[in-house]
Design a protein around this motif. Structure first.
Motif, PDB file in Angstrom:
ATOM      1  N   THR A   3       0.801  -1.228   0.013  1.00 51.98           N
ATOM      2  CA  THR A   3       0.215  -0.075  -0.109  1.00 51.98           C
ATOM      3  C   THR A   3       1.026   1.187  -0.127  1.00 51.98           C
ATOM      4  N   TRP A   4       0.785   1.902  -1.057  1.00 55.03           N
ATOM      5  CA  TRP A   4       1.709   3.070  -1.245  1.00 55.03           C
ATOM      6  C   TRP A   4       0.967   4.513  -0.782  1.00 55.03           C
ATOM      7  N   SER A   5       1.613   5.205  -0.196  1.00 60.75           N
ATOM      8  CA  SER A   5       1.031   6.787   0.119  1.00 60.75           C
ATOM      9  C   SER A   5       1.875   7.748  -0.506  1.00 60.75           C
ATOM     10  N   VAL A   6       1.114   8.655  -0.766  1.00 64.42           N
ATOM     11  CA  VAL A   6       1.667   9.718  -1.786  1.00 64.42           C
ATOM     12  C   VAL A   6       2.277  11.181  -0.915  1.00 64.42           C
TER      13      VAL A   6
ATOM     14  N   SER B 124      -1.335   4.540 -11.369  1.00 66.74           N
ATOM     15  CA  SER B 124      -2.651   5.312 -11.052  1.00 66.74           C
ATOM     16  C   SER B 124      -2.436   6.385 -10.196  1.00 66.74           C
ATOM     17  N   LEU B 125      -1.884   6.193  -9.081  1.00 68.06           N
ATOM     18  CA  LEU B 125      -1.647   7.517  -7.874  1.00 68.06           C
ATOM     19  C   LEU B 125      -0.804   8.615  -8.592  1.00 68.06           C
TER      20      LEU B 125
ATOM     21  N   GLN C   5       0.136  13.345   1.590  1.00 67.34           N
ATOM     22  CA  GLN C   5      -1.215  13.638   0.944  1.00 67.34           C
ATOM     23  C   GLN C   5      -2.257  12.472   1.259  1.00 67.34           C
ATOM     24  N   GLU C   6      -3.566  12.829   1.188  1.00 67.73           N
ATOM     25  CA  GLU C   6      -4.517  12.142   1.976  1.00 67.73           C
ATOM     26  C   GLU C   6      -5.086  11.138   0.593  1.00 67.73           C
ATOM     27  N   LEU C   7      -3.910  10.461  -0.080  1.00 66.53           N
ATOM     28  CA  LEU C   7      -4.169   9.539  -1.026  1.00 66.53           C
ATOM     29  C   LEU C   7      -3.386   8.485  -0.927  1.00 66.53           C
ATOM     30  N   GLU C   8      -4.017   7.080  -1.025  1.00 67.91           N
ATOM     31  CA  GLU C   8      -3.147   6.043  -0.906  1.00 67.91           C
ATOM     32  C   GLU C   8      -3.533   4.790  -1.806  1.00 67.91           C
TER      33      GLU C   8
ATOM     34  N   THR D  11       8.918  14.951 -11.486  1.00 63.02           N
ATOM     35  CA  THR D  11       7.651  15.525 -10.698  1.00 63.02           C
ATOM     36  C   THR D  11       7.936  15.709  -9.232  1.00 63.02           C
ATOM     37  N   ASP D  12       7.056  16.333  -8.642  1.00 62.14           N
ATOM     38  CA  ASP D  12       7.331  16.936  -7.016  1.00 62.14           C
ATOM     39  C   ASP D  12       6.615  15.828  -6.229  1.00 62.14           C
ATOM     40  N   TYR D  13       6.466  14.540  -6.703  1.00 51.73           N
ATOM     41  CA  TYR D  13       5.823  13.581  -5.939  1.00 51.73           C
ATOM     42  C   TYR D  13       6.517  12.187  -5.691  1.00 51.73           C
ATOM     43  N   ILE D  14       6.388  11.665  -4.439  1.00 59.09           N
ATOM     44  CA  ILE D  14       7.194  10.248  -4.257  1.00 59.09           C
ATOM     45  C   ILE D  14       6.221   9.476  -3.632  1.00 59.09           C
ATOM     46  N   CYS D  15       6.109   8.379  -4.007  1.00 63.85           N
ATOM     47  CA  CYS D  15       5.283   7.258  -3.267  1.00 63.85           C
ATOM     48  C   CYS D  15       6.089   6.476  -2.278  1.00 63.85           C
ATOM     49  N   ILE D  16       5.682   6.280  -1.142  1.00 64.39           N
ATOM     50  CA  ILE D  16       6.327   5.490  -0.155  1.00 64.39           C
ATOM     51  C   ILE D  16       5.527   4.531   0.455  1.00 64.39           C
ATOM     52  N   ALA D  17       6.255   3.234   0.803  1.00 60.68           N
ATOM     53  CA  ALA D  17       5.416   2.268   1.276  1.00 60.68           C
ATOM     54  C   ALA D  17       6.297   1.748   2.455  1.00 60.68           C
ATOM     55  N   ASN D  18       5.746   1.207   3.637  1.00 59.49           N
ATOM     56  CA  ASN D  18       6.314   0.405   4.637  1.00 59.49           C
ATOM     57  C   ASN D  18       7.385   1.494   5.420  1.00 59.49           C
TER      58      ASN D  18
END
Length: 370
Positions: A86-89, A204-205, A195-198, A163-170
């Motif tokens: 599960t990835w958090s943005v 897709s994120l 961000q309130e997106l996971e 981009t200015d975003y990174i997805c992080i898990a665990n």
């Protein structure tokens, strides 16, 4: 200990994916020293996966696997099965002057990240890999004195350099500060905001956060753009309204209005994958004269969750089938433009008030024009 971890990781792979492991995992050539052709032959025969793992297990009895080799194999598994996490943005802001100079290679970024982590008292393993125009990052942090190397301490991240975003898990709370500071310094930013997106689909994120102002995501034409063909070989009309042009539908205007609304809010293409949407509500209880007075105006807290293979596609189909009312509420139909699948009552109320003001202004402009 690492040998047992390697065997457990290999058992997670599907048999057809072990070929790429044999060619991409550098430990086969550097440490285990097994010929790749021999491993591929083991996979071609019956019970190929079992024979492959058995051959690796025998070779590991005479070899010592390092923590870095285990981390590299874990990263290969993550790239192949990224939806297992599960990835958090996170959004990064405050670009430094050095940000203008791009990294020449993932290895340069990896060295910078390792240098930043050297300032802390933890033992770390850092591995990066470039796949699909994104850098996949593996960071394993352990205490030098207390705990040995463990896959449970691994932190995974995916970043597209433009981009200015990174997805992080665990990302554990005990290591969150150190890892975030090291990533910010390596990527040359100053601030990182959750961000309130996971979700489980990284692509897709990223599509959602990068196209918040464009609702029509995934509107590229399908690969097979042929008309459907009947059993007799004649082409069928893909639009039932044109095919049955002699049939007059009583709710034709309603269907057209629903179709226009869905194309405006969701787009005409396939929706990005979101497995869960959560709404947190906190409001006063109003029971009137039917309940005791001490119960009235008490705080009621509840959580509403939509879950499934693709919640956005499901919401769109519900409205298209007439199950959900159209126009839908903004907190349901504007999930992509809001770029969050975790919403609170205060956010929803502000969105409702904003939509009401927009409708009033639109009605006023129409009446003024008349």
């Amino acid at each position: 200990m690492n040998s047992q971890t390697v065997i457990r990781l290999l058992k997670r792979f599907k048999g057809r994916d072990l070929r790429s492991v044999a060619s991409n995992w550098s430990a086969f050539r550097r440490t285990i020293r097994l010929p790749i052709d021999h491993l591929v032959e083991e996979l071609n025969g019956p019970n190929g996966k079992r024979r492959f793992i058995s051959a690796v297990s025998k070779a590991l009895r005479k070899r010592v696997i390092s923590d870095r080799d285990v981390g590299e194999l874990d990263l290969l598994y993550l790239i192949s099965y990224s939806k297992s996490r599960t990835w958090s943005v996170y959004r990064m802001e405050g670009v430094t002057e050095k940000r203008r100079l791009p990294f020449k290679s993932p290895e340069q970024f990896q060295k910078q990240l390792e240098k930043n982590l050297d300032d802390y008292r933890f033992k770390h393993v850092v591995i990066t890999s470039m796949r699909d125009e994104a850098v996949w990052i593996y960071v394993n942090i352990t205490d030098k004195k207390k705990k040995p190397f463990s896959l449970g301490n691994a932190v995974y991240a995916v970043h597209y350099f433009n981009t200015d975003y990174i997805c992080i898990a665990n990302l554990k709370a005990s290591f969150r500060l150190y890892v975030c500071q090291a990533l910010l310094a390596a990527l040359r930013y100053n601030i990182m905001t959750l961000q309130e997106l996971e979700g489980r689909c990284v692509k897709s994120l990223m599509d959602i956060v990068l196209h918040k102002d464009n609702q029509e995501l995934g509107n590229s034409p399908p690969l097979d753009n042929k008309f459907p063909v009947s059993s007799k070989g004649k082409a069928l009309d893909s639009d039932p309204e044109e095919f049955h042009h002699r049939i007059k539908q009583e709710n034709g205007p309603e269907k057209r209005r629903c179709k226009e609304f869905l194309e405006n809010r969701f787009g005409s293409g396939e929706q990005p994958t979101l497995e869960k949407v959560t709404f947190t509500l906190e409001t006063n209880f109003h029971g009137g004269n039917h309940v005791p007075s001490e119960i009235n105006n008490t705080i009621v807290r509840c959580k509403v969750k939509f879950a499934g293979p693709n919640v956005l596609e499901g919401l769109k189909n519900l409205a298209a089938a007439g199950v959900a009312d159209v126009p839908m509420k903004d907190h349901l139909s504007r999930i992509k433009s809001l770029a969050r699948n975790k919403q609170h009552d205060s956010q929803m109320q502000s969105e409702i008030r904003r939509s009401k003001r927009a409708r009033r202004s639109e009605e006023f402009s129409r009446s003024w024009c008349r």
